[in-house]
Structure formats: structure tokens, C-alpha cells
Design a protein around this motif. Structure first.
Motif, PDB file in Angstrom:
ATOM      1  N   LEU A   1      46.323  -2.475  91.422  1.00  0.00           N
ATOM      2  CA  LEU A   1      45.559  -2.979  90.280  1.00  0.00           C
ATOM      3  C   LEU A   1      46.112  -4.313  89.780  1.00  0.00           C
ATOM      4  N   LEU A   2      47.408  -4.478  89.857  1.00  0.00           N
ATOM      5  CA  LEU A   2      48.030  -5.711  89.384  1.00  0.00           C
ATOM      6  C   LEU A   2      47.952  -6.843  90.406  1.00  0.00           C
ATOM      7  N   ARG A   3      47.590  -6.492  91.650  1.00  0.00           N
ATOM      8  CA  ARG A   3      47.495  -7.505  92.708  1.00  0.00           C
ATOM      9  C   ARG A   3      46.160  -7.369  93.434  1.00  0.00           C
ATOM     10  N   LEU A   4      45.095  -7.307  92.686  1.00  0.00           N
ATOM     11  CA  LEU A   4      43.783  -7.099  93.303  1.00  0.00           C
ATOM     12  C   LEU A   4      43.442  -8.144  94.349  1.00  0.00           C
ATOM     13  N   ASP A   5      43.981  -9.345  94.185  1.00  0.00           N
ATOM     14  CA  ASP A   5      43.681 -10.401  95.151  1.00  0.00           C
ATOM     15  C   ASP A   5      44.328 -10.155  96.509  1.00  0.00           C
ATOM     16  N   THR A   6      45.198  -9.135  96.610  1.00  0.00           N
ATOM     17  CA  THR A   6      45.822  -8.814  97.893  1.00  0.00           C
ATOM     18  C   THR A   6      45.369  -7.449  98.416  1.00  0.00           C
TER      19      THR A   6
ATOM     20  N   GLN B   1      40.643  -7.623  82.615  1.00  0.00           N
ATOM     21  CA  GLN B   1      40.865  -7.116  81.262  1.00  0.00           C
ATOM     22  C   GLN B   1      41.948  -6.041  81.247  1.00  0.00           C
ATOM     23  N   ILE B   2      43.037  -6.255  81.968  1.00  0.00           N
ATOM     24  CA  ILE B   2      44.047  -5.212  82.093  1.00  0.00           C
ATOM     25  C   ILE B   2      45.432  -5.833  82.102  1.00  0.00           C
ATOM     26  N   SER B   3      46.391  -5.077  81.628  1.00  0.00           N
ATOM     27  CA  SER B   3      47.781  -5.526  81.651  1.00  0.00           C
ATOM     28  C   SER B   3      48.650  -4.420  82.235  1.00  0.00           C
ATOM     29  N   ARG B   4      49.826  -4.795  82.641  1.00  0.00           N
ATOM     30  CA  ARG B   4      50.787  -3.813  83.157  1.00  0.00           C
ATOM     31  C   ARG B   4      51.047  -2.741  82.102  1.00  0.00           C
TER      32      ARG B   4
ATOM     33  N   GLU C   1      50.828   2.743  80.252  1.00  0.00           N
ATOM     34  CA  GLU C   1      50.509   3.656  79.148  1.00  0.00           C
ATOM     35  C   GLU C   1      49.565   4.758  79.602  1.00  0.00           C
ATOM     36  N   GLN C   2      48.488   4.385  80.304  1.00  0.00           N
ATOM     37  CA  GLN C   2      47.490   5.366  80.728  1.00  0.00           C
ATOM     38  C   GLN C   2      48.048   6.338  81.774  1.00  0.00           C
ATOM     39  N   LEU C   3      48.832   5.830  82.702  1.00  0.00           N
ATOM     40  CA  LEU C   3      49.394   6.704  83.739  1.00  0.00           C
ATOM     41  C   LEU C   3      50.478   7.612  83.150  1.00  0.00           C
ATOM     42  N   GLU C   4      51.217   7.104  82.183  1.00  0.00           N
ATOM     43  CA  GLU C   4      52.231   7.921  81.511  1.00  0.00           C
ATOM     44  C   GLU C   4      51.572   9.067  80.749  1.00  0.00           C
ATOM     45  N   ILE C   5      50.472   8.781  80.071  1.00  0.00           N
ATOM     46  CA  ILE C   5      49.733   9.830  79.362  1.00  0.00           C
ATOM     47  C   ILE C   5      49.281  10.905  80.345  1.00  0.00           C
ATOM     48  N   MET C   6      48.800  10.482  81.510  1.00  0.00           N
ATOM     49  CA  MET C   6      48.341  11.427  82.523  1.00  0.00           C
ATOM     50  C   MET C   6      49.471  12.373  82.931  1.00  0.00           C
ATOM     51  N   ILE C   7      50.649  11.812  83.227  1.00  0.00           N
ATOM     52  CA  ILE C   7      51.775  12.659  83.640  1.00  0.00           C
ATOM     53  C   ILE C   7      52.230  13.558  82.493  1.00  0.00           C
ATOM     54  N   LYS C   8      52.283  13.033  81.268  1.00  0.00           N
ATOM     55  CA  LYS C   8      52.706  13.841  80.109  1.00  0.00           C
ATOM     56  C   LYS C   8      51.768  15.017  79.877  1.00  0.00           C
ATOM     57  N   ASN C   9      50.523  14.891  80.282  1.00  0.00           N
ATOM     58  CA  ASN C   9      49.574  16.001  80.126  1.00  0.00           C
ATOM     59  C   ASN C   9      49.782  17.100  81.163  1.00  0.00           C
ATOM     60  N   LEU C  10      50.696  16.869  82.100  1.00  0.00           N
ATOM     61  CA  LEU C  10      50.960  17.851  83.141  1.00  0.00           C
ATOM     62  C   LEU C  10      52.259  18.619  82.898  1.00  0.00           C
TER      63      LEU C  10
END
Length: 196
Positions: free
Chosen positions: A97-102, A178-181, A186-195
Motif C-alpha cells: 500500500l505504501l509503494r503502490l507504484d512498485t 489519501q493514506i498514510s503509514r 492504526e487500522q491493522l493494529e485494531i484488527m489484531i487487537k480484536n483477535l
């Protein structure tokens, strides 16, 4: 006619070189001539294996899907911790996601928007079901090993769907710049915390 080992190697070479072209130009702008040039082979040499950019791209997408699936299956076969498997997968996704151009991601969206065939729509649905299945299996594996305890076996498919939808949403944001690291983390951390 069965394809020879040399033929398989040639197809893999074409797919590898073509993938770089699709990363650079997207899907719709790529021509067979672009791929001929990238591969350094004759037009006839390319047409011996592929009749269109669509066929080549389908093989690229299939190869990418297999790499993702093997990440999960090999992790479980090697009895890796389920949270490490999921975190590793999310880390791979974040890097893309952070390197979409590659990556091939932009071309994948173009491809599926450009082709509206029923057979392709069925393939997309099948791909989605298979992705839900492998993530569900990984979640169930983690529950069975007492590594994931905030969801039940009955929840695995719902949570797998949620993960895929989250990743697709992040992909759209990344494509629109429209995205930042920090947002991805934050979103991926929330996903793991929900598990756990």
C-alpha cells in the motif's frame, strides 16, 4: 499438447517481465508489443504462449494469489503462531500500500473494471471465496492453538470478510493518495487487537 519444462520456464519468464510492464503502465495501456520489447523475444515467440495481454495478466494475478495463499498455508504447516502469520501478511499488505507504484495493484483494479465478462466475474467471486477460506482457516488454527481468543470458530468467516474489506478499502485510499503509514498501522493494529 503438454507443455515442456522449457516452455514452462519461458512462460514464467514472460510473466515476470510482463508484470514489470503492468506495474509501470497499468493494465489498459499495455500492448503485446510492450511485452515483446520487455521480454526481448519475437512477436511470434510471445504469441506461441499467449494470445493477448489479458491472458498474460490473468497468469500474473493467478501467480500473485498463489504467493499469498502459500504464505498462510506454509505458516500453518510449519506451526507458526497464527498472530505472527496474520501480522506478517498485514505487514506485506502495508508495504504494498505504501509503494503502490512498485506493485501490480493499480493494474488489477483497471483489469477488473475494464473486463465485464461473466466468466471473469465468476473468477473474481471464486478468488474472494478462496481468500475468505484461507484467512478463516488461519483464524480457526489460531483459536485451536489458544492464540486467538476474542472470536469463536463461528466468527472466523465474518472476521475474514472484514479483513478483506478493510484491506480493499485501504487499497482504494492508497490509489487515491489519501493514506498514510500511521493510518494503515492504526487500522491493522485494531484488527489484531480484536483477535487477542
Amino acid at each position: 499438447m503438454a507443455i515442456t519444462k522449457k516452455g514452462i520456464e519461458k512462460k514464467e519468464y514472460i510473466v515476470e517481465k510482463a508484470a514489470a510492464v503492468f506495474v509501470q503502465k497499468g493494465f489498459t495501456a499495455v500492448t503485446m508489443e510492450d511485452i515483446v520489447e520487455a521480454c526481448g523475444i519475437s512477436r511470434g515467440g510471445l504469441y506461441a504462449y499467449y494470445s493477448s495481454t489479458k491472458e498474460i495478466f490473468e497468469d500474473i494475478v493467478f501467480r500473485e494469489k498463489n504467493v499469498d495463499y502459500s504464505f498462510f498455508t506454509e505458516g500453518m504447516e510449519n506451526e507458526k503462531n497464527s498472530i505472527q502469520i496474520l501480522t506478517g501478511f498485514f505487514e506485506q499488505q502495508k508495504n504494498e500500500l505504501l509503494r503502490l507504484d512498485t506493485t501490480i495493484r493499480r493494474a488489477v483494479y483497471e483489469f477488473f473494471l475494464f473486463h465485464k465478462e461473466a466468466a471473469l466475474e465468476d473468477a473474481v467471486k471464486q478468488n474472494y471465496r478462496e481468500t475468505v477460506s484461507i484467512i478463516s482457516r488461519t483464524l480457526a488454527y489460531g483459536i485451536a492453538r489458544n492464540e486467538i481468543y476474542k472470536i469463536t470458530f463461528e466468527d472466523t468467516e465474518k472476521v475474514a470478510n472484514h479483513m478483506i474489506i478493510l484491506l480493499e478499502g485501504l487499497s482504494i485510499l492508497a490509489l487515491s493518495k489519501q493514506i498514510s503509514r500511521d493510518l494503515i498501522d492504526e487500522q491493522l493494529e485494531i484488527m489484531i487487537k480484536n483477535l487477542i
